[in-house]
Design an enzyme around this catalytic site. Structure first.
Site, PDB file in Angstrom:
ATOM      1  N   LYS A  52       0.936  -1.174  -0.172  1.00  0.00           N
ATOM      2  CA  LYS A  52      -0.149   0.123  -0.133  1.00  0.00           C
ATOM      3  C   LYS A  52       0.839   1.328  -0.071  1.00  0.00           C
ATOM      4  CE  LYS A  52      -3.814  -2.554   2.159  1.00  0.00           C
ATOM      5  NZ  LYS A  52      -4.500  -2.802   3.317  1.00  0.00           N
ATOM      6  N   GLN A  96      -4.790  -1.794   9.550  1.00  0.00           N
ATOM      7  CA  GLN A  96      -4.434  -3.115   8.897  1.00  0.00           C
ATOM      8  C   GLN A  96      -5.251  -4.328   9.996  1.00  0.00           C
ATOM      9  OE1 GLN A  96      -3.756  -3.516   5.729  1.00  0.00           O
ATOM     10  NE2 GLN A  96      -3.927  -5.803   5.838  1.00  0.00           N
ATOM     11  N   ASP A 119     -11.329   2.292   3.915  1.00  0.00           N
ATOM     12  CA  ASP A 119     -11.552   0.663   3.652  1.00  0.00           C
ATOM     13  C   ASP A 119     -12.823   0.306   3.546  1.00  0.00           C
ATOM     14  OD1 ASP A 119      -9.348  -1.281   3.793  1.00  0.00           O
ATOM     15  OD2 ASP A 119      -8.793  -0.751   5.764  1.00  0.00           O
TER      16      ASP A 119
HETATM   17  N1  GUN Z   1      -6.874  -7.452   6.158  1.00  0.00           N
HETATM   18  C1  GUN Z   1      -6.966  -8.142   5.075  1.00  0.00           C
HETATM   19  N2  GUN Z   1      -7.668  -7.492   4.102  1.00  0.00           N
HETATM   20  C2  GUN Z   1      -7.693  -6.102   4.584  1.00  0.00           C
HETATM   21  C3  GUN Z   1      -8.197  -4.805   4.139  1.00  0.00           C
HETATM   22  O1  GUN Z   1      -8.626  -4.813   2.992  1.00  0.00           O
HETATM   23  N3  GUN Z   1      -8.037  -3.897   4.824  1.00  0.00           N
HETATM   24  C4  GUN Z   1      -7.381  -3.839   6.150  1.00  0.00           C
HETATM   25  N4  GUN Z   1      -7.605  -2.825   6.963  1.00  0.00           N
HETATM   26  N5  GUN Z   1      -7.082  -5.199   6.527  1.00  0.00           N
HETATM   27  C5  GUN Z   1      -7.214  -5.984   5.872  1.00  0.00           C
END
Ligand code: GUN
Length: 294
Positions: A52, A96, A119
């Site tokens: 990211k 995350q 998200d």
């Molecule tokens: N863990 C697995 N996929 C995601 C996601 O799309 N966003 C976040 N914040 N954590 C994750």
């Protein structure tokens, strides 16, 4: 059978975003800024967050990575979230997942300002999505919608079967596929671990979206001739032939299923690369004040 090339589509969208960001900067508008919070050092989470941050650099966004030890308390983490909420330069915040057991993820998600919840996990965004109001759509389901759209796959009136009811993928996916919008208007069946005769139900799908997180679970008998198969699964399985020690497997037994499909996403290079692009798109929308006005 056509392979849906998520990597190429993601690269195309990334170029479009990078151009737009360069134009915004040139005209004196703000630079989109994404903040990622990472607690602990779960291997997969490390990789996702690093990707990211890298995407932010590639697209000309600002990014901030806030790392905390697993010993951080829930209230301390909530304070960190609030600091980001209050910082006007920061457009998007992701925390995350998974979080350590002593931290309630719902409490964290609900504390993120919905206007920065790129998200799309905050109940307000999920509710707005369900109502068809402007909302941040979570990244993986949005990536699937973009693939269907860019490959001109007809969804209206089709039977879409979603396998898996996770909050992150299956549930939002099922809501999105039934909305009365360009990509949508499906008759949706949301299946899960308690569904009876799962293979038979899946075999009635025109569009089958596998998001259950069990490697190669979807075999030939789950798939109707000519179906569109979207594989959202991404599970690390041990593989001593790989330098990393693991291989990434989808939920679909690709070699067996692909010959029956009209379209199929591979793993890797299918849905995966689209996920980060969707997150970047949401961050850009936040910087521009499109979903919620500033
Ligand atoms: N863990 C697995 N996929 C995601 C996601 O799309 N966003 C976040 N914040 N954590 C994750």
């Amino acid at each position: 059978m056509q392979i849906i090339d998520g990597k190429a589509t993601a690269d195309e969208i990334k170029k479009e975003i990078a151009i737009e960001v360069a134009e915004m900067k040139a005209s004196g508008q703000k630079t989109p800024h994404l903040v990622a919070i990472l607690v602990g050092n779960n291997g997969a989470s490390e990789t996702y967050v690093a990707n990211k941050v890298k995407s932010c650099e590639e697209l000309g966004f600002n990014s901030t990575l806030l790392r905390f030890d697993t010993t951080i308390s829930e209230s301390e983490l909530l304070d960190e979230v609030k600091k980001v909420n209050d910082n006007d330069d920061m457009d998007g915040l992701i925390v995350q997942l998974p979080l350590p057991d002593h931290i309630n993820p719902d409490k964290i998600m609900e504390t993120i300002d919905p206007r920065k919840d790129v998200d799309g996990f905050h109940p307000i965004n999920i509710g707005r999505m369900a109502k068809g109001l402007p909302a941040y759509i979570s990244a993986t389901p949005q990536g699937v919608l973009d693939l269907l759209e860019r490959y001109n796959i007809e969804t209206s009136g089709k039977h879409c079967v979603v396998v898996g009811r996770s909050q992150i993928v299956g549930l939002p996916m099922s809501i999105l596929m039934q909305r009365n919008l360009k990509i949508g208007n499906c008759t949706v069946t949301l299946t899960h671990s308690k569904t009876k005769d799962l293979a038979e139900v899946c075999a009635t799908a025109d569009i089958l979206i596998a998001a259950l997180g069990r490697p190669e679970f979807i075999t030939e008998k789950f798939v109707k001739e000519g179906a569109v198969v979207i594989d959202v699964g991404l599970t690390r399985v041990e593989d001593s032939t790989k330098k990393s020690g693991f291989a990434l497997k989808g939920d679909v037994k690709y070699d067996e299923v692909a010959p029956k499909c009209s379209y199929i996403t591979p793993v890797p290079k299918g849905v995966g690369p689209m996920t980060i692009v969707s997150l970047m798109k949401n961050t850009l929308l936040s910087a521009k004040g499109v979903i919620y006005s500033k």
